[in-house]
Design an enzyme around this catalytic site. Structure first.
Site, mmCIF file in Angstrom:
data_model
loop_
_atom_site.group_PDB
_atom_site.id
_atom_site.type_symbol
_atom_site.label_atom_id
_atom_site.label_comp_id
_atom_site.label_asym_id
_atom_site.label_seq_id
_atom_site.Cartn_x
_atom_site.Cartn_y
_atom_site.Cartn_z
ATOM 1 N N LYS A 284 -7.171 28.672 4.129
ATOM 2 C CA LYS A 284 -6.531 28.787 3.095
ATOM 3 C C LYS A 284 -7.522 29.194 1.823
ATOM 4 O O LYS A 284 -8.861 28.777 2.021
ATOM 5 C CB LYS A 284 -5.585 27.428 2.717
ATOM 6 N N GLU A 370 8.875 11.954 3.303
ATOM 7 C CA GLU A 370 9.677 10.624 2.049
ATOM 8 C C GLU A 370 9.808 9.177 2.844
ATOM 9 O O GLU A 370 10.369 8.711 1.911
ATOM 10 C CB GLU A 370 9.912 11.604 1.093
ATOM 11 N N ARG A 398 14.881 13.141 -1.049
ATOM 12 C CA ARG A 398 15.046 12.971 0.027
ATOM 13 C C ARG A 398 14.999 11.943 1.394
ATOM 14 O O ARG A 398 15.429 11.627 2.539
ATOM 15 C CB ARG A 398 13.743 13.618 1.153
#
Length: 620
Positions: A284, A370, A398
């Site tokens: 990244k 979640e 969610r």
């Protein structure tokens, strides 16, 4: 930002993937360099997601080079890493408008481009969508390929494994690419694994493996022995046993920054039958040292100067609501050792960095999960502890089933600190927190509060924490009005609002953070202004008094009008046969596009001038 042909000679020739595929393969590394430079310069001028895209450039180029997009379906999970994809699919010249009102969408968006197969904003959906497309592509019979790209953070979510489990059962032709940027890989390991990937994805290995399975199909004991031997051989050198057990042919890990080797591997895999899994290691922030060193800090960036090798430090005049929550969390934890804090991969965004360092044994980042976060809190509450779930409004959606079944039905003392309630701005339709008041207030046992300023937020957090049942404090993104925050924590009177201004004829009932705008409108209209504070339970005594003494009631909330706090007021008036005109102001029945919070407030007439204008039109 425009493409300078002198600075980006190769990228200037590539507007779409069909032009990319005309390039000789040995020119692809140079193209990747130009894309990386252009992405860095563009995002540093406009702001946006940076580190993820920098790490996915070679993978993006290789995928569009090998696959016949848009005929072949390429699906991105979430889309933080999809900026290079946008550059290669006709949107390079407009990249400088990304996340701005009327500009390029921050995520893949079907309305924007035929290359964007799936409109996304939440993670871990790509494999399920790809499986659906693989099934339809097979029925279509035109040879269309389907590829999904998912990150190592997103693949931990249950939905991704549910999709892989199903794919392994029905065995469609599809490719899942795991973009794994958790760690860098050494040259030796990378070279070894590239060689291994070439071997495992090549025709020779594939034909031997598939042919052997056919020959041994009628000899179960021998077939099982061969399968276990194959797993043992691959298990020594590749971490793919889990994905093999789910029914995928695992290849990798491979170096995600060697574009030529990626092209070779993808070409080998393109025509393999059944579900395929390619494990790609990336870094990244690749190619820009500050982003490589701090990929979290450079995940989403403001405007900055790349030459300075650091992001600008902005000190807000007042703390953000997230910081107010983070400070309260630490203060409360010092008073009560039963407090437990849970977040689904939003430690920084939710203001929990300090708490995670001061109380590591009471901090739980469950990753992008979640549903698990909410039911984890259920277990803690049953165990006698006081869990606080810090979650964005859009992400709480969610876990709605767990919210109802695992918390509210059992009336457990789980507290929800709901950040990003209301209009969040640049992330657009998928991230606006416009629905939480509506979907929460219909659930029995809930206590729901919406603070109008920073101090009220702190006191409501304390009130919710001391409540013996499910509770929620919902607050907006960013800073508030700059109210003085009282260090002392005091529980508010449950279900009681507060008069802020006395006026005539018109009464404005404000729920939440638009109070600052409402004050100016109330002054200009000589209206009564009330900070309702509680969405559930309502201050019905106050509503009844206002209805009896005013000609019109105006409800104001930064939430969907449909089913929101204003609807609760009307329901009460109808139940008690108090016939009174009520004007509901809030988010209309549309998905709200990207733009700054200020721009969106103005457009939806939820700023001071807009509130006044809407009321005057209603009166006329």
């Amino acid at each position: 930002m425009t493409l300078d042909i002198k600075k980006y000679p190769m990228l200037s020739l590539v507007d779409f993937p069909e032009e990319l595929r005309l390039l000789p393969r040995n020119q692809l590394p140079l193209l990747c360099q130009e894309i990386r430079s252009y992405l860095l310069n563009s995002v540093s001028h406009s702001s946006g997601h940076l580190a993820s895209g920098l790490g996915a450039i070679e993978l993006t180029v290789a995928l569009h080079y090998v696959y016949n997009t848009p005929f072949d379906h390429l699906i991105w999970d979430v889309g933080h890493q999809a900026y290079p994809h946008k550059i290669l699919t006709g949107r390079a010249q407009k990249l400088g408008t990304i996340r701005q009102k009327g500009g390029v969408h921050p995520f893949p968006w079907r309305e924007e481009s035929e290359f964007d197969v799936l409109s996304v904003g939440h993670s871990s959906t790509s494999i399920s969508a790809a499986l659906g497309l693989a099934i339809t592509s097979n029925k279509e019979g035109k040879g269309r390929k389907v590829v999904s790209v998912i990150g190592d953070g997103a693949i931990t979510a249950g939905m991704a494994f549910e999709a892989m489990n199903h794919a392994g059962d029905i065995r469609p032709n599809m490719l899942v690419v795991l973009n794994d940027n958790e760690m860098s890989i050494s040259e030796n390991v990378g070279a070894l694994n590239n060689h291994l990937a070439q071997l495992l994805s090549g025709n020779f290995y594939t034909s031997i493996r598939e042919g052997g399975k056919k020959v041994l199909s009628n000899a179960p004991p021998i077939k099982e022995l061969v399968r276990r031997a194959e797993e043992h051989l691959k298990g020594m050198v590749v971490p793919g046993t889990l994905f093999e057990e789910l029914g995928f042919n695992y290849i990798g890990p491979v170096d995600g920054h060697d574009v030529e080797e990626l092209v070779k591997t993808l070409k080998n895999m393109r025509n393999l039958k059944g579900p395929q899994f390619l494990h790609v290691m990336t870094k990244k922030g690749k190619g820009y040292a500050p982003a490589e060193k701090d990929p979290i800090g450079y995940h989403a960036v403001p405007k900055f100067n790349p030459a300075e090798n650091c992001l600008p430090k902005t000190i807000p005049l007042s703390p953000t609501f997230s910081q107010v929550f983070g400070d309260w969390l630490c203060d409360m934890a010092a008073l009560d050792d039963k407090l437990m804090a849970i977040t689904p991969a939003m430690r920084e965004g939710s203001g929990m960095v300090r708490f995670s360092k001061e109380h590591p044994d009471r901090f739980f980042d469950v990753a992008i999960a979640e549903q698990h976060a909410v039911t984890l809190a259920t277990g803690m509450a049953i165990g006698g502890y006081k869990p606080v779930v810090a979650i964005y409004s859009t992400f709480l959606q969610r876990a709605y089933d767990q919210f109802i079944h695992d918390v509210c039905i059992m009336n457990l003392p789980v507290m929800f600190a709901i950040d990003r309630g209301g209009l969040v701005g640049a992330d657009g339709q998928t991230h606006q927190g416009a629905f939480d008041l509506s979907f929460m207030r219909c659930i029995p046992n809930m206590l729901i509060m919406a603070p109008s300023d920073e101090n009220e937020c702190r006191q409501m957090l304390y009130t919710a924490y001391t409540w013996n049942g499910p509770s929620a404090v919902r607050y907006p993104r960013g800073v508030g009005s700059g109210a003085l925050i009282q260090e002392k924590m005091t529980a508010l009177s449950i279900g009681k609002g507060q008069r802020r201004r006395e006026g005539e004829k018109i009464a404005i009932l404000n729920f939440g953070s638009l109070l600052f705008y409402a004050q100016e409108a109330a002054e200009n209209l000589n209206a009564t202004l009330v900070d309702m504070r509680f969405v559930k339970p309502l201050d019905t005594d106050l509503i009844g008094t206002l209805a009896a003494s005013h000609d019109i009631l105006v409800t104001l909330e930064e939430n969907a009008i449909a089913g929101g706090a204003g609807s609760a007021v009307i329901e009460y008036l109808m139940k008690t046969r108090q016939i009174k005109p009520v004007l509901q102001l809030g988010v209309p029945d549309i998905f709200i596009h990207q733009g700054t919070q200020k721009e969106l407030h103005e457009e939806l007439e939820l700023d001071a001038a807009g509130i006044e204008a809407q009321i005057r039109r209603y009166l006329q």
